[in-house]
Design a protein around this motif. Structure first.
Motif, mmCIF file in Angstrom:
data_model
loop_
_atom_site.group_PDB
_atom_site.id
_atom_site.type_symbol
_atom_site.label_atom_id
_atom_site.label_comp_id
_atom_site.label_asym_id
_atom_site.label_seq_id
_atom_site.Cartn_x
_atom_site.Cartn_y
_atom_site.Cartn_z
ATOM 1 N N THR A 1 2.015 6.256 2.440
ATOM 2 C CA THR A 1 2.428 5.428 3.716
ATOM 3 C C THR A 1 3.850 5.279 3.765
ATOM 4 O O THR A 1 4.540 6.181 2.993
ATOM 5 N N ARG B 1 0.924 -1.227 0.004
ATOM 6 C CA ARG B 1 0.063 -0.132 -0.130
ATOM 7 C C ARG B 1 0.917 1.157 0.074
ATOM 8 O O ARG B 1 1.725 1.297 1.021
ATOM 9 N N THR C 1 -2.546 6.171 2.055
ATOM 10 C CA THR C 1 -3.480 5.989 3.021
ATOM 11 C C THR C 1 -4.425 6.897 2.587
ATOM 12 O O THR C 1 -4.398 8.181 2.620
ATOM 13 N N ARG C 2 -5.696 6.299 2.187
ATOM 14 C CA ARG C 2 -6.893 7.275 1.946
ATOM 15 C C ARG C 2 -7.959 7.265 2.963
ATOM 16 O O ARG C 2 -8.341 6.332 3.553
ATOM 17 N N THR C 3 -8.518 8.389 3.234
ATOM 18 C CA THR C 3 -9.695 8.713 4.246
ATOM 19 C C THR C 3 -10.711 9.618 3.254
ATOM 20 O O THR C 3 -10.290 10.020 2.245
#
Length: 302
Positions: free
Chosen positions: A66, A54, A57-59
C-alpha cells in the motif's frame, strides 16, 4: 512502550514484510525465510495490527505494498542492506576470507566472462561462496540485497562505484554459412527486414530490443522480424546454430563459433565497439575480504 521494546517486538516482522514487499509473493518470501506461508501471513497481520495500518494489498493472484507499505519499504530496504553489509564486514575479521557474495548479471556475462575469472578464486578460497542471479533487468542491488551487479558501462546508475571487468564490446549479427547461402548476406541493416531474426525481450520494460547499428557516426535502430523471441541468450545461440535464423550477440560470446566456422558475421562495418562490462556496487559498500577477492578476480587487465 519504550522504543527498545517496540523495536524488539517488530524487528522480525519488519524483515518478513520487506521480503514479501520486495518479492510481491508470500510463496517466494516464505521460501527465503524458511517458514510456512501461514506463519508468514500471521506475522504480517500482527505487524499491521500493531501499527494500525494496512501495509500490503492481497488478492488471489498478487501482493503489492500500500502507500504506507511503500513508504516503510523505502525506509527499510537501504537500512537492512547496510546492516547486512556491516555484519559481513564484521564476520570478515576472521583470518580466512569467508562469506557469501551475491551478484546479479546477465547470462552472457556469467558464461563468457564471470565464471572463467571467478572459478580459480573459488578453488583457492573454499570458504568464499557465490550466489549469482541471472537477470537482464536493471536491478536495484541495494533493495534486492545484492553485493554487486554486472552491466555494460553505459547502463550503470549514478552514485555507484563501477569497475571495468571486460574489454569494449561489439554486437555482431551472426548466422550459419548455410543460412546465408540460402537467404543471402545482408549488405545494409535495412536488408534484415527480409530475414528471420531472433529477438530478445527486455524484462525491464517488456519490449523487444531494437537491433542497433552504427557506422561513421550514423546510428540505425531496427525492429526486425522473426519467428522467435527469447529472454536469455543461450536459446538464441542454439536457434542460430540450428541454421534457421540470425541474431545479434556479443563478440566474445560467439568468438569460439566464428573461429570454427560454425557461424559467420555480417554487417561488421556497422558494428562499432561500446563500453564493456563493469561490476558496480554502492559507494557505501564495505569491502570485506571476500568481496575484495571477487573484485580483484573480476578486474579487467589488458
Amino acid at each position: 512502550m519504550s522504543q527498545g521494546n517496540l523495536l524488539r517486538e517488530n524487528i522480525n516482522d519488519l524483515l518478513a514484510f520487506s521480503i514479501v514487499a520486495r518479492e510481491r509473493s508470500f510463496t517466494r518470501a516464505a521460501g527465503q525465510l524458511g517458514i510456512s506461508q501461514s506463519a508468514l501471513s500471521h506475522a504480517i497481520r500482527a505487524l499491521e495490527e500493531r501499527l494500525g495500518l494496512r501495509l500490503l494489498t492481497r488478492t488471489t493472484r498478487s501482493v503489492a505494498p500500500t502507500v504506507a507499505g511503500e513508504r516503510l519499504l523505502a525506509t527499510l530496504a537501504p537500512r537492512l542492506a547496510d546492516i547486512e553489509a556491516e555484519l559481513k564486514a564484521i564476520a570478515s575479521l576472521r583470518d580466512t576470507p569467508a562469506g557469501t557474495i551475491r551478484l546479479t548479471a546477465p547470462d552472457f556475462a556469467v558464461e563468457g566472462l564471470l565464471w572463467p575469472k571467478l572459478a580459480p578464486m573459488l578453488r583457492a578460497y573454499p570458504d568464499v561462496k557465490l550466489e549469482i542471479v541471472v537477470d537482464y533487468a536493471l536491478t536495484d542491488i541495494a533493495a534486492d540485497q545484492f553485493d554487486a551487479g554486472v552491466r555494460y558501462g553505459d547502463r550503470v546508475s549514478d552514485g555507484m562505484i563501477a569497475m571495468r571487468i571486460g574489454p569494449d564490446v561489439r554486437l555482431l549479427c551472426v548466422g550459419t554459412p548455410e543460412y546465408f547461402e540460402s537467404r543471402g548476406r545482408p549488405q545494409v541493416p535495412q536488408d534484415l527486414m527480409s530475414h528471420n531474426c531472433v529477438n530478445v525481450r527486455l524484462p525491464s520494460h517488456g519490449g523487444l530490443w531494437a537491433w542497433e547499428f552504427e557506422r561513421n557516426g550514423r546510428e540505425t535502430r531496427l525492429r526486425v522480424p522473426g519467428q522467435l523471441v527469447f529472454n536469455s541468450i543461450g536459446p538464441m545461440l542454439a536457434a542460430v546454430l540450428d541454421g534457421n535464423a540470425i541474431c545479434m550477440l556479443p563478440d566474445y560470446y560467439v568468438a569460439p563459433y566464428l573461429e570454427t566456422g560454425e557461424l559467420v558475421a555480417v554487417l561488421e562495418d556497422w558494428s562499432e565497439p561500446f563500453s564493456g562490462l563493469h561490476v558496480f556496487y554502492p559507494s557505501r559498500r564495505h569491502a570485506s575480504p571476500a568481496f575484495a577477492l571477487v573484485l580483484d578476480a573480476l578486474r579487467y587487465r589488458e
